[in-house]
Design a protein around this motif. Sequence first.
Motif, PDB file in Angstrom:
ATOM      1  N   ILE A   1     -10.507  13.258   2.762  1.00  0.00           N
ATOM      2  CA  ILE A   1     -10.155  12.060   1.990  1.00  0.00           C
ATOM      3  C   ILE A   1      -8.740  11.600   2.319  1.00  0.00           C
ATOM      4  O   ILE A   1      -8.483  10.392   2.497  1.00  0.00           O
ATOM      5  N   HIS A   2      -7.813  12.540   2.433  1.00  0.00           N
ATOM      6  CA  HIS A   2      -6.418  12.190   2.692  1.00  0.00           C
ATOM      7  C   HIS A   2      -6.246  11.564   4.075  1.00  0.00           C
ATOM      8  O   HIS A   2      -5.527  10.567   4.233  1.00  0.00           O
ATOM      9  N   THR A   3      -6.899  12.124   5.068  1.00  0.00           N
ATOM     10  CA  THR A   3      -6.736  11.572   6.414  1.00  0.00           C
ATOM     11  C   THR A   3      -7.410  10.207   6.548  1.00  0.00           C
ATOM     12  O   THR A   3      -6.949   9.350   7.311  1.00  0.00           O
ATOM     13  N   ILE A   4      -8.469   9.950   5.779  1.00  0.00           N
ATOM     14  CA  ILE A   4      -9.095   8.628   5.807  1.00  0.00           C
ATOM     15  C   ILE A   4      -8.158   7.594   5.187  1.00  0.00           C
ATOM     16  O   ILE A   4      -8.005   6.473   5.708  1.00  0.00           O
ATOM     17  N   LEU A   5      -7.496   7.956   4.096  1.00  0.00           N
ATOM     18  CA  LEU A   5      -6.552   7.034   3.477  1.00  0.00           C
ATOM     19  C   LEU A   5      -5.371   6.743   4.398  1.00  0.00           C
ATOM     20  O   LEU A   5      -4.986   5.578   4.585  1.00  0.00           O
ATOM     21  N   LEU A   6      -4.799   7.777   4.992  1.00  0.00           N
ATOM     22  CA  LEU A   6      -3.665   7.573   5.894  1.00  0.00           C
ATOM     23  C   LEU A   6      -4.078   6.802   7.140  1.00  0.00           C
ATOM     24  O   LEU A   6      -3.344   5.933   7.625  1.00  0.00           O
ATOM     25  N   GLY A   7      -5.258   7.117   7.671  1.00  0.00           N
ATOM     26  CA  GLY A   7      -5.728   6.410   8.857  1.00  0.00           C
ATOM     27  C   GLY A   7      -5.995   4.942   8.601  1.00  0.00           C
ATOM     28  O   GLY A   7      -5.727   4.088   9.455  1.00  0.00           O
ATOM     29  N   SER A   8      -6.498   4.625   7.405  1.00  0.00           N
ATOM     30  CA  SER A   8      -6.752   3.223   7.067  1.00  0.00           C
ATOM     31  C   SER A   8      -5.452   2.432   7.027  1.00  0.00           C
ATOM     32  O   SER A   8      -5.390   1.295   7.505  1.00  0.00           O
ATOM     33  N   LEU A   9      -4.409   3.032   6.465  1.00  0.00           N
ATOM     34  CA  LEU A   9      -3.111   2.346   6.436  1.00  0.00           C
ATOM     35  C   LEU A   9      -2.481   2.270   7.822  1.00  0.00           C
ATOM     36  O   LEU A   9      -1.822   1.283   8.160  1.00  0.00           O
ATOM     37  N   ALA A  10      -2.666   3.316   8.637  1.00  0.00           N
ATOM     38  CA  ALA A  10      -2.101   3.306   9.985  1.00  0.00           C
ATOM     39  C   ALA A  10      -2.763   2.254  10.863  1.00  0.00           C
ATOM     40  O   ALA A  10      -2.147   1.774  11.825  1.00  0.00           O
ATOM     41  N   MET A  11      -4.005   1.886  10.559  1.00  0.00           N
ATOM     42  CA  MET A  11      -4.657   0.828  11.314  1.00  0.00           C
ATOM     43  C   MET A  11      -4.084  -0.546  10.992  1.00  0.00           C
ATOM     44  O   MET A  11      -4.306  -1.509  11.725  1.00  0.00           O
ATOM     45  N   VAL A  12      -3.344  -0.642   9.898  1.00  0.00           N
ATOM     46  CA  VAL A  12      -2.733  -1.905   9.504  1.00  0.00           C
ATOM     47  C   VAL A  12      -1.249  -1.919   9.859  1.00  0.00           C
ATOM     48  O   VAL A  12      -0.721  -2.935  10.335  1.00  0.00           O
ATOM     49  N   ILE A  13      -0.572  -0.810   9.627  1.00  0.00           N
ATOM     50  CA  ILE A  13       0.873  -0.699   9.884  1.00  0.00           C
ATOM     51  C   ILE A  13       1.079   0.444  10.868  1.00  0.00           C
ATOM     52  O   ILE A  13       0.837   1.615  10.547  1.00  0.00           O
ATOM     53  N   GLU A  14       1.528   0.118  12.058  1.00  0.00           N
ATOM     54  CA  GLU A  14       1.628   1.128  13.121  1.00  0.00           C
ATOM     55  C   GLU A  14       2.682   2.186  12.808  1.00  0.00           C
ATOM     56  O   GLU A  14       2.560   3.333  13.247  1.00  0.00           O
ATOM     57  N   GLY A  15       3.705   1.832  12.022  1.00  0.00           N
ATOM     58  CA  GLY A  15       4.743   2.806  11.721  1.00  0.00           C
ATOM     59  C   GLY A  15       4.233   4.012  10.968  1.00  0.00           C
ATOM     60  O   GLY A  15       4.836   5.095  11.033  1.00  0.00           O
ATOM     61  N   LEU A  16       3.106   3.874  10.254  1.00  0.00           N
ATOM     62  CA  LEU A  16       2.536   5.006   9.530  1.00  0.00           C
ATOM     63  C   LEU A  16       1.827   5.997  10.441  1.00  0.00           C
ATOM     64  O   LEU A  16       1.354   7.025   9.966  1.00  0.00           O
ATOM     65  N   LYS A  17       1.759   5.697  11.727  1.00  0.00           N
ATOM     66  CA  LYS A  17       1.140   6.648  12.643  1.00  0.00           C
ATOM     67  C   LYS A  17       1.950   7.930  12.739  1.00  0.00           C
ATOM     68  O   LYS A  17       1.388   8.997  13.053  1.00  0.00           O
ATOM     69  N   TYR A  18       3.238   7.861  12.452  1.00  0.00           N
ATOM     70  CA  TYR A  18       4.063   9.061  12.516  1.00  0.00           C
ATOM     71  C   TYR A  18       3.753  10.026  11.371  1.00  0.00           C
ATOM     72  O   TYR A  18       4.180  11.188  11.416  1.00  0.00           O
ATOM     73  N   ILE A  19       3.020   9.563  10.382  1.00  0.00           N
ATOM     74  CA  ILE A  19       2.538  10.440   9.318  1.00  0.00           C
ATOM     75  C   ILE A  19       1.090  10.833   9.560  1.00  0.00           C
ATOM     76  O   ILE A  19       0.686  11.964   9.261  1.00  0.00           O
ATOM     77  N   TRP A  20       0.315   9.923  10.144  1.00  0.00           N
ATOM     78  CA  TRP A  20      -1.121  10.160  10.315  1.00  0.00           C
ATOM     79  C   TRP A  20      -1.440  11.011  11.543  1.00  0.00           C
ATOM     80  O   TRP A  20      -2.299  11.907  11.461  1.00  0.00           O
ATOM     81  N   ILE A  21      -0.795  10.765  12.667  1.00  0.00           N
ATOM     82  CA  ILE A  21      -1.153  11.473  13.906  1.00  0.00           C
ATOM     83  C   ILE A  21      -0.915  12.984  13.799  1.00  0.00           C
ATOM     84  O   ILE A  21      -1.747  13.759  14.291  1.00  0.00           O
ATOM     85  N   PRO A  22       0.170  13.483  13.196  1.00  0.00           N
ATOM     86  CA  PRO A  22       0.234  14.938  12.987  1.00  0.00           C
ATOM     87  C   PRO A  22      -0.942  15.475  12.185  1.00  0.00           C
ATOM     88  O   PRO A  22      -1.438  16.585  12.456  1.00  0.00           O
ATOM     89  N   TYR A  23      -1.405  14.704  11.224  1.00  0.00           N
ATOM     90  CA  TYR A  23      -2.600  15.073  10.472  1.00  0.00           C
ATOM     91  C   TYR A  23      -3.817  15.127  11.381  1.00  0.00           C
ATOM     92  O   TYR A  23      -4.679  16.013  11.268  1.00  0.00           O
TER      93      TYR A  23
END
Length: 864
Positions: free
Chosen positions: A612-634
């Motif tokens: 559930i957590h990685t789906i939420l982070l991934g959904s936001l990273a698909m909109v804002i690229e800067g959040l990839k630094y939180i999602w990609i380690p996940y």
Amino acid sequence: MIVSDSLSRGVTNVAESKPPLFGKSRTRGGAAARPTSFAFQGRQRPVAAAVGGAPGMESPSCPRRLRRPSETLRPLPSPNTLVPWPPAGTRLAATPEGGGSGSGGAAARSGPRVAEGFGDAEGGTLRAAREPEGATASAETMAEEEGPPVELRQRKKPKSSENKESAKEEKINDIPAPERVPKHVLFQRFAKIFIGCLAAVTSGMMYALYLSAYHERKFWFSNRQELEREITFQGDSAIYYSYYKDMLKAPSFERGVYELTHNNKTVSLKTINAVQQMSLYPELIASVLYQATGSNEIIEPVYFYIGIVFGLQGIYVTALFVTSWLMSGTWLAGMLTVAWFIINRVDTTRIEYSIPLRENWALPYFACQIAALTGYLKSNLNTYGERFCYLLMSASTYTFMMMWEYSHYLLFLQAISLFLLDIFSLKQNDKVYEVYKIYIFSLFLGYLLQFENPALLVSPLLSLVAALMLAKCLQLNVKKGSFVAKIIKVINFYLVCTLTITLNIIMKMFVPHKENGHMLKFLEVKFGLNMTKNFTMNWLLCQESLQAPSQDFFLRLTQSSLLPFYILVLIICFLSMLQVIFRRINGKSLKETVTLEDGRIGERPEIIYHVIHTILLGSLAMVIEGLKYIWIPYVCMLAAFGVCSPELWMTLFKWLRLRTVHPILLALILSMAVPTIIGLSLWKEFFPRLMTELMELQEFYDPDTVELMTWIKRQAPVAAVFAGSPQLMGAIKLCTGWMVTSLPLYNDDDLLKRNENIYQIYSKRSAEDIYKILTSYKANYLIVEDAICNEVGTMRGCRVKDLLDIANGHMVCEEGDKLTYSKYGRFCHEVKINYSPYVNYFTRVYWNRSYFVYKINTVISFQS
């Protein structure tokens, strides 16, 4: 008869003991004895040898009954308790109490048969009525005549507390004693844990050393002067490091903290609490450690500072290693996580470009919190491990919240994941609500130690947790799995959502706050809910980190094989999770512990939380690229866990109904073979590239900026105030210490407004307008950057001068064409020509290829 003789001898021995009729006789053991009368129902039955008789004497017609191997001896009652009469047809061996030296002999021999009549259903014992006083009987009379029936009365019931205690004792006795684990198994477990911990620590240390070596080779750091080293800190990183220098220059720690909390030497006409507004707790801690450890005599301040950040990155990698290890059960998953993290470091961290960023300080603690939460949610965790995970989670949550002003937003997403985990009844409520208590404690303590920061009170995290606590108080106790329970779940979900929004609105009404107000406006424009010509909003939308990911981003992840395996693992775990949810909806209970043979990875609560957590982070990273630094380690952690987990492969084989090969064996083989093949391919392709980067000597060369800083330190007055782009102002504050008009910070509305006004030097405004703007901030010098004035960007419409023209109404879009109209030329171009009226307001005092410095005239001289 032999029976009557043996009985006579037994009764004779009883008579010789002469017990008093109403008193008590003492046996050898000191127990009180009572006379025993023998009464038989029905016809006369042979009786075993009495206690007082010879030890081996038995009736030849009644041979001794041998105990079976599976039959255990039952305990005899106390000497003061008599045995109740058994039903007719039961063989009985009785003995008078206190019968001399042979007491207990016959009873022990016939123990299994005597024990058949012990006690009643209520746990009480029956006591035989005594014979009347003076009664005597001979052995012959007792053998020939049938005795009268004996009246029995029930013993008083024990108290309820005694019943509970006896029930507890019986329950404890019923628990089977744990079998001792063989020594070789203990050794294997210890070796596995030791090797895994050693690999985790080694991975973190090697990554920290790699970052240090790469930073040295990229900037040639050790061969640079202090000014050239400080120029490498760009933008907001320069501001953070400048406050670290200020703390080291302060006469005492208390004085340094006071100057930061009442800072009026950074931004003109503005006193700010820099510790609260910029989250300067990392700089405070680093300065204390540097002075307390005596490192000022060993290492330079800049090396100590970046060394701490690199060490935290090592802890970051170690935490990801441990999380993947906890989920998969093998430390091989941790090694694969580290490999993917380093190979994709362009998308996993910004440590290479901006060392002092808040996220570089905060995300390692967030990774530790996730590792502790993963262990805390596991079902088979012992008490000590659960306490350790709880304490680690509490400490890391609070530290993460103190290190980064945006931390409570990430914790809000985490709380949503736990809420969904609780809604689907995939985990006991107790643990989830214990995590909510940690959130409340961290928010309350952070609010106090961050100088009553109102941003924490209006945080959506606080509103959500408060709504969850209120919903729990209103929740009814209903049988799980029933239709009413399902309806209550839906009502509870709606109640929590409604209460969260309501509480957040109420808090914003009563708590004065200005922080992060522009974020809502930005999100409205980002998702197309609103249109604006505002310079700040459009400038934020044009930032690369706030745009949607590009195709190159997905291509890089695919080339390293990370994205394909992540999608495979996510699909399997997500479908298994849906399968578990439907089972719960149908009223089927979940297993306490899931085994490998079950093939149900979706029943593990920690796996469901991460999905559930990685789906939420991934959904936001698909909109804002800067959040990839939180999602990609996940992504690295989850993909490595999946390919190394036998349970995931077993789940897949259960769906495929594999019968040709034993599924458990094949799952174990694939969980070892697939990560090994991936690791070897990554080693062959990417390891030479990493070594080449470490061997290649690069150089950061910016002589124009060095000359500008040198001129300011030598020629400008100490009380001078400089105006220019926010990024350049951060470098001036760090390298020279002079006051500036704006800062490269985007969490304060007033600073954002200042940045927009100062950027007007690149717009088509008159010299008089620019002069009024600069003098309103008490600026003494103006710095014009040729790179911004003559910017040629690939994205037309995102250049600073284009955004200013749109905001000022100097650019009109008609039928796809952009038309520009203004009666004034662009100020940054016109001021370089040195003609009136520009020379009346501004005097050029320094210039080079990149920068033009103008002194703002205090006395205006109008020239023709």
